[in-house]
Design a protein around this motif. Structure first.
Motif, mmCIF file in Angstrom:
data_model
loop_
_atom_site.group_PDB
_atom_site.id
_atom_site.type_symbol
_atom_site.label_atom_id
_atom_site.label_comp_id
_atom_site.label_asym_id
_atom_site.label_seq_id
_atom_site.Cartn_x
_atom_site.Cartn_y
_atom_site.Cartn_z
ATOM 1 N N LEU A 193 19.048 25.469 -0.287
ATOM 2 C CA LEU A 193 18.945 25.323 1.166
ATOM 3 C C LEU A 193 17.507 25.103 1.633
ATOM 4 N N ARG A 194 16.548 25.211 0.701
ATOM 5 C CA ARG A 194 15.148 25.008 1.057
ATOM 6 C C ARG A 194 14.578 23.739 0.415
ATOM 7 N N GLY A 195 15.484 22.846 0.029
ATOM 8 C CA GLY A 195 15.035 21.534 -0.419
ATOM 9 C C GLY A 195 14.404 21.496 -1.794
ATOM 10 N N GLY A 196 14.792 22.400 -2.673
ATOM 11 C CA GLY A 196 14.281 22.374 -4.041
ATOM 12 C C GLY A 196 15.372 22.762 -5.018
ATOM 13 N N LEU A 197 15.054 22.651 -6.297
ATOM 14 C CA LEU A 197 16.005 23.117 -7.308
ATOM 15 C C LEU A 197 15.878 24.631 -7.453
ATOM 16 N N ALA A 198 16.933 25.253 -7.977
ATOM 17 C CA ALA A 198 16.946 26.720 -8.101
ATOM 18 C C ALA A 198 15.962 27.189 -9.162
ATOM 19 N N THR A 199 15.274 28.280 -8.866
ATOM 20 C CA THR A 199 14.450 28.950 -9.867
ATOM 21 C C THR A 199 15.346 29.819 -10.749
ATOM 22 N N ILE A 200 14.818 30.225 -11.899
ATOM 23 C CA ILE A 200 15.526 31.190 -12.756
ATOM 24 C C ILE A 200 15.767 32.463 -11.939
#
Ligand SMILES: [Zn+2]
Length: 368
Positions: A193-200
């Motif tokens: 939802l913040r325009g990036g890929l998910a972090t671990i």
């Protein structure tokens, strides 16, 4: 190359009687008064005296702004005008999701810091930078994502333990969805939802959210009904509020919330809470993904045990009402809908079939 992005509140403080630490938390974070407190009448009645005492003792000025009853564009505009007139240095929202979102949008509009004080653990929204906007009639219109997450999320578990049990249960329904939606977004490499890929970190938080409610949810509910704030209760409040919040915002949403959003357009569902519709959305999500029976059974049994809906009837709909169900499926697959974050292509027909399949399984399991 898309960046990985993780967002969260700057500070999260939870505990029994945590409201009393408001001035100390503000001082620690350097948040300036006066405080404009947005809340409904019930919460003001419950916490008004505590605010007056602790803020008064610390010499922090504050004023109260009544919540207009819906997080709509006109209610936000009214609250912005009132907070501006009060010369607010910081905006504090206290209450349920719609109060908090109205206060959050107000703070973003006025470019002021935001303190979020959920008085129910009913949704995953408090820690996020998102406000869900509804029409005056309560129909989902969309969400707005602001630049900043809350500066402080202050969770008083004593207050939450005295709130409605149904809201706490609904929060577990919302939290149940987090891991499945996070996994779907990771599998499809969809943006969060913040325009990036998910972090671990975000994906693991989604996993921890699921583990926590599955292991402690039933106990926490029994404890709440007895009026006891136990460690299990504290853990589930954290799962509903912090873990689910970070999970959805920083890992992403998929079919379960996509179904929820589409369902809000059907009048029959209006008396169901967000997390109740999401719980049935999870059942549809798992059917759509053709998840193994043991995964589906675990999630459904949890819902049955705590009183979350797993059938159409449970969310005010009927399997016989094909027109309404097809309209929901059509709305779910509109461009930009979260169902498209699933790692396969989703059509109105496949959503419709998944709705019926989830409902059949729910009824077979003995739910109405
Ligand atoms: Zn949610």
């Amino acid at each position: 190359m898309v960046n990985t992005v993780y967002a969260s509140a700057s500070r999260y403080t939870q505990g029994t009687g945590a409201t009393a630490s408001l001035p100390a938390e503000m001082a620690y974070l350097g948040l300036p008064g006066p405080v404009a407190i947005v809340s409904g009448p019930t919460v003001k009645g419950l916490l008004g005296e505590t605010w007056a005492t602790v803020l008064g003792d610390a010499g922090v000025e504050f004023s109260c702004i009544p919540f207009a009853g819906e997080c709509s564009r006109s209610a936000i505009a009214e609250t912005v005008a009132a907070a501006d007139a009060a010369g607010a240095g910081v905006i504090l929202g206290a209450g349920g999701g719609k109060v908090l979102d109205t206060a959050r949008a107000t703070a973003a509009t006025l470019d002021r810091p935001f303190i979020c004080c959920p008085t129910v653990a009913s949704t995953d929204s408090p820690c996020s930078a998102l406000a869900v906007i509804y029409s005056e009639e309560g129909i989902y219109e969309g969400f707005e994502s602001f630049g900043r997450n809350p500066d402080l999320v202050l969770v008083d578990t004593e207050v939450i333990s005295k709130g409605p049990v149904r809201y706490f249960v609904a929060g577990m329904g919302d939290a149940l969805s987090t891991v499945f939606e996070a996994r779907a977004c990771r599998a499809s490499a969809q943006q969060n939802l913040r325009g990036g890929l998910a972090t671990i970190a975000a994906v693991e938080i989604g996993e921890a959210c699921y583990r926590t409610i599955m292991s402690d949810g039933r106990t926490a509910l029994a404890d709440m009904k007895r009026g006891e704030v136990t460690e299990a209760f504290e853990r589930v409040v954290e799962a509903n509020t912090l873990l689910s919040g970070i999970g959805f915002e920083s890992a992403g949403l998929a079919a379960a919330h996509g179904l929820h959003n589409a369902m809000t357009g059907a009048e029959g569902t209006h008396s169901s809470l967000h997390g109740e519709k999401v719980a049935f959305g999870v059942m549809v999500h798992l059917a759509l993904e053709e998840q193994p029976a043991e995964v589906v059974d675990d999630a459904r049994q949890f819902c049955l045990d705590v009183g979350l809906p797993v059938t159409l009837e449970g969310v005010g709909l009927s399997a016989d009402d094909e027109t309404t169900l097809r309209a929901i499926a059509e709305r779910a697959v509109q461009p930009g809908g979260f169902v498209h974050n699933e790692p396969f292509s989703v059509s109105a027909e496949s959503v419709y079939e998944a709705i019926l399949s989830a409902d059949r399984l729910g009824r077979a399991a003995g739910a109405s």
